[in-house]
Motif scaffolding. Structure first.
Motif, PDB file in Angstrom:
ATOM      1  N   LEU A  22      37.966  37.080  54.704  1.00 33.92           N
ATOM      2  CA  LEU A  22      38.963  35.921  54.479  1.00 33.92           C
ATOM      3  C   LEU A  22      38.218  34.628  55.519  1.00 33.92           C
ATOM      4  O   LEU A  22      37.422  34.837  56.095  1.00 33.92           O
ATOM      5  N   PRO A  23      38.807  33.478  54.999  1.00 32.67           N
ATOM      6  CA  PRO A  23      38.440  32.133  55.855  1.00 32.67           C
ATOM      7  C   PRO A  23      38.819  32.430  57.053  1.00 32.67           C
ATOM      8  O   PRO A  23      39.780  32.926  57.481  1.00 32.67           O
ATOM      9  N   ALA A  24      37.850  32.165  57.974  1.00 25.95           N
ATOM     10  CA  ALA A  24      37.929  32.095  59.441  1.00 25.95           C
ATOM     11  C   ALA A  24      38.044  33.441  60.030  1.00 25.95           C
ATOM     12  O   ALA A  24      38.662  33.678  61.282  1.00 25.95           O
ATOM     13  N   ALA A  25      37.494  34.454  59.285  1.00 22.32           N
ATOM     14  CA  ALA A  25      37.591  35.698  59.822  1.00 22.32           C
ATOM     15  C   ALA A  25      36.330  35.860  60.831  1.00 22.32           C
ATOM     16  O   ALA A  25      36.263  37.219  61.612  1.00 22.32           O
ATOM     17  N   GLY A  26      35.286  34.893  60.757  1.00 22.21           N
ATOM     18  CA  GLY A  26      34.375  35.002  61.810  1.00 22.21           C
ATOM     19  C   GLY A  26      32.976  35.248  61.259  1.00 22.21           C
ATOM     20  O   GLY A  26      31.925  35.494  61.802  1.00 22.21           O
ATOM     21  N   LEU A 167      34.008  41.402  56.965  1.00 21.96           N
ATOM     22  CA  LEU A 167      34.595  41.086  58.426  1.00 21.96           C
ATOM     23  C   LEU A 167      36.225  41.332  58.250  1.00 21.96           C
ATOM     24  O   LEU A 167      36.778  40.509  57.381  1.00 21.96           O
ATOM     25  N   GLN A 168      36.867  42.286  58.695  1.00 26.64           N
ATOM     26  CA  GLN A 168      38.323  42.618  58.717  1.00 26.64           C
ATOM     27  C   GLN A 168      39.124  42.405  59.810  1.00 26.64           C
ATOM     28  O   GLN A 168      38.830  42.338  60.765  1.00 26.64           O
ATOM     29  N   SER A 211      26.849  49.156  52.956  1.00 24.69           N
ATOM     30  CA  SER A 211      27.805  48.311  53.517  1.00 24.69           C
ATOM     31  C   SER A 211      28.550  48.682  54.705  1.00 24.69           C
ATOM     32  O   SER A 211      28.815  49.985  54.962  1.00 24.69           O
ATOM     33  N   ILE A 212      28.952  47.711  55.810  1.00 25.16           N
ATOM     34  CA  ILE A 212      29.875  48.324  56.894  1.00 25.16           C
ATOM     35  C   ILE A 212      31.056  47.209  56.862  1.00 25.16           C
ATOM     36  O   ILE A 212      30.870  46.268  56.435  1.00 25.16           O
ATOM     37  N   SER A 213      31.925  47.823  57.563  1.00 20.78           N
ATOM     38  CA  SER A 213      33.099  46.776  57.942  1.00 20.78           C
ATOM     39  C   SER A 213      33.162  46.636  59.669  1.00 20.78           C
ATOM     40  O   SER A 213      33.214  47.678  60.236  1.00 20.78           O
ATOM     41  N   LEU A 214      33.488  45.311  59.776  1.00 23.10           N
ATOM     42  CA  LEU A 214      33.671  45.023  61.323  1.00 23.10           C
ATOM     43  C   LEU A 214      35.058  44.536  61.457  1.00 23.10           C
ATOM     44  O   LEU A 214      35.458  43.757  60.481  1.00 23.10           O
ATOM     45  N   SER A 221      31.731  43.239  69.522  1.00 22.20           N
ATOM     46  CA  SER A 221      31.087  43.701  70.645  1.00 22.20           C
ATOM     47  C   SER A 221      29.441  43.999  70.504  1.00 22.20           C
ATOM     48  O   SER A 221      28.782  43.731  69.428  1.00 22.20           O
ATOM     49  N   GLU A 222      28.734  44.445  71.347  1.00 22.03           N
ATOM     50  CA  GLU A 222      27.272  44.782  71.252  1.00 22.03           C
ATOM     51  C   GLU A 222      27.319  45.926  70.469  1.00 22.03           C
ATOM     52  O   GLU A 222      26.053  45.776  69.558  1.00 22.03           O
ATOM     53  N   CYS A 223      28.238  46.855  70.280  1.00 23.80           N
ATOM     54  CA  CYS A 223      28.026  47.923  69.423  1.00 23.80           C
ATOM     55  C   CYS A 223      27.994  47.276  67.992  1.00 23.80           C
ATOM     56  O   CYS A 223      27.212  47.788  67.067  1.00 23.80           O
ATOM     57  N   ASP A 224      28.916  46.407  67.775  1.00 26.94           N
ATOM     58  CA  ASP A 224      29.075  45.881  66.403  1.00 26.94           C
ATOM     59  C   ASP A 224      27.711  45.075  65.820  1.00 26.94           C
ATOM     60  O   ASP A 224      27.326  45.519  64.911  1.00 26.94           O
TER      61      ASP A 224
END
Length: 353
Positions: A22-26, A167-168, A211-214, A221-224
């Motif tokens: 989405l817009p502004a999801a980062g 980016l969720q 694909s991955i989802s964050l 996070s550093e893990c992300d």
């Protein structure tokens, strides 16, 4: 052109990484962080920001009829395709700045700014074996699978790596972040995209496996970041190969056919909404109720089209448009929407009495 024919890239690892949400999801923040990590690894990386490349007027509403806003998607879609054409041109000629045709309407200065970090001194000598890996971070909403599939097709054409990061982020956070921007988009745009967005689904689409989802409602996070960089590294090390069968083409045909059905249904539904608005005026419905009618009909149409597209792709056994009677499918779909329209119209007229 196959990868071995693409000048200067035959032995250069390269990857197209789709950042969607989405817009502004980062997405832009993530892109900046990835750029810094890529530099530390010695990669040549660049962000491809669709919002900067596509002219603002391509996103704007074209007109208004009977209180119903009309959106022209054709020009907007052509601009999206032009962005991918620019990437392809760079893959063909990686050592030069853009030489775009006059018909291309994307922001040339913004595109040259994108590829400048990818051009090395002496890059005209395409025989160099030791070239740093290339990474394109495509920053856009990519809310339909068909949008992302076009990027996948380009990656396959040139045997590039391909991956996706979704980016969720909850809609409330997106709206709040958007409102703090210097140039926020209308909240209605975000709410509408929530209804349309189809996140990557590897179970349904085999080409979305990488694909991955964050969860970006909170800070990354550093893990992300480690997950993202490992995903990209894997894509660089495992480039796609040209399809040996027509499975991918069949999927492309299905997506194209679904888009055609939804587009034609959308146009027909718009006409039904216009008819409903005229009927309401003939019944002397008050202005405030007219606005409510327009809003309810548009919301109903958006939800209906989204569900139609999803159901069409999941249940239809066709492959190409000629395999089905598109006109008949559209006619049956419009009949369903017509019933919903009549219920909404009748309710508003009764409320007006």
């Amino acid at each position: 052109m196959a990868a071995e024919e693409a000048g200067g890239l035959s032995r250069t690892p390269a990857c197209l990484c789709v950042l969607c949400g989405l817009p502004a999801a980062g997405k832009s923040f993530l892109a900046g962080t990835v750029l810094r990590s890529a530099a530390q690894r010695g990669w040549r990386a660049s962000v491809v920001p669709y919002d900067d490349l596509i002219p603002e007027q391509a996103f704007q509403t074209r007109g208004e009829e009977d209180g119903v806003k009309l959106q022209e998607h054709t020009e907007w879609k052509l601009h999206r395709q032009a962005v991918l054409q620019c990437i392809e041109q760079f893959l063909e000629k990686p050592g030069v700045l853009a030489e775009l045709p006059s018909s291309c309407q994307i922001n040339r200065a913004a595109w040259n700014q994108c590829i400048l970090p990818l051009i090395q001194p002496g890059a005209e000598d395409c025989s160099q074996a030791d070239r740093a890996p290339l990474l394109f971070l495509l920053d856009d909403n990519f809310y339909y699978p068909s949008m992302r599939y076009e990027v996948y097709q380009l990656a396959r054409k040139y045997s590039l790596g391909f991956c996706q990061v979704y980016l969720q982020c909850d809609v409330e956070s997106c709206i709040s972040r958007n409102q703090s921007r210097s140039k926020p988009i209308p909240t209605e745009v975000i709410l509408d995209m929530v209804k349309r967005l189809e996140s990557p689904n590897p179970q349904k689409n085999s080409w979305e496996t990488n694909s991955i989802s964050l969860n970006t409602t909170d800070d990354l996070s550093e893990c992300d970041m480690q997950m993202v960089m490992e995903l990209i590294s894997s894509a660089l090390s495992n480039p796609l190969s040209p399809a040996e069968d027509n499975t991918e083409q069949k999927e492309a045909d299905r997506l194209k056919c679904a888009s055609s059905v939804v587009h034609q249904t959308d146009q027909a539904c718009r006409r039904r909404i216009s008819e409903a608005m005229r009927t309401a005026r003939e019944n002397q419905v008050a202005p405030e109720h007219m606005r409510s009618l327009a809003a309810q009909l548009n919301e109903s149409k958006a939800t209906f089209l989204h569900n139609l597209r999803r159901q069409f792709l999941e249940e239809a056994s066709f492959t190409k448009e000629e395999d089905i009677d598109v006109g008949r499918v559209v006619e049956r779909a419009v009949d369903v929407f017509d019933h919903e329209k009549k219920e909404i119209l009748l309710r508003i007229i009764n409320e007006n009495k």
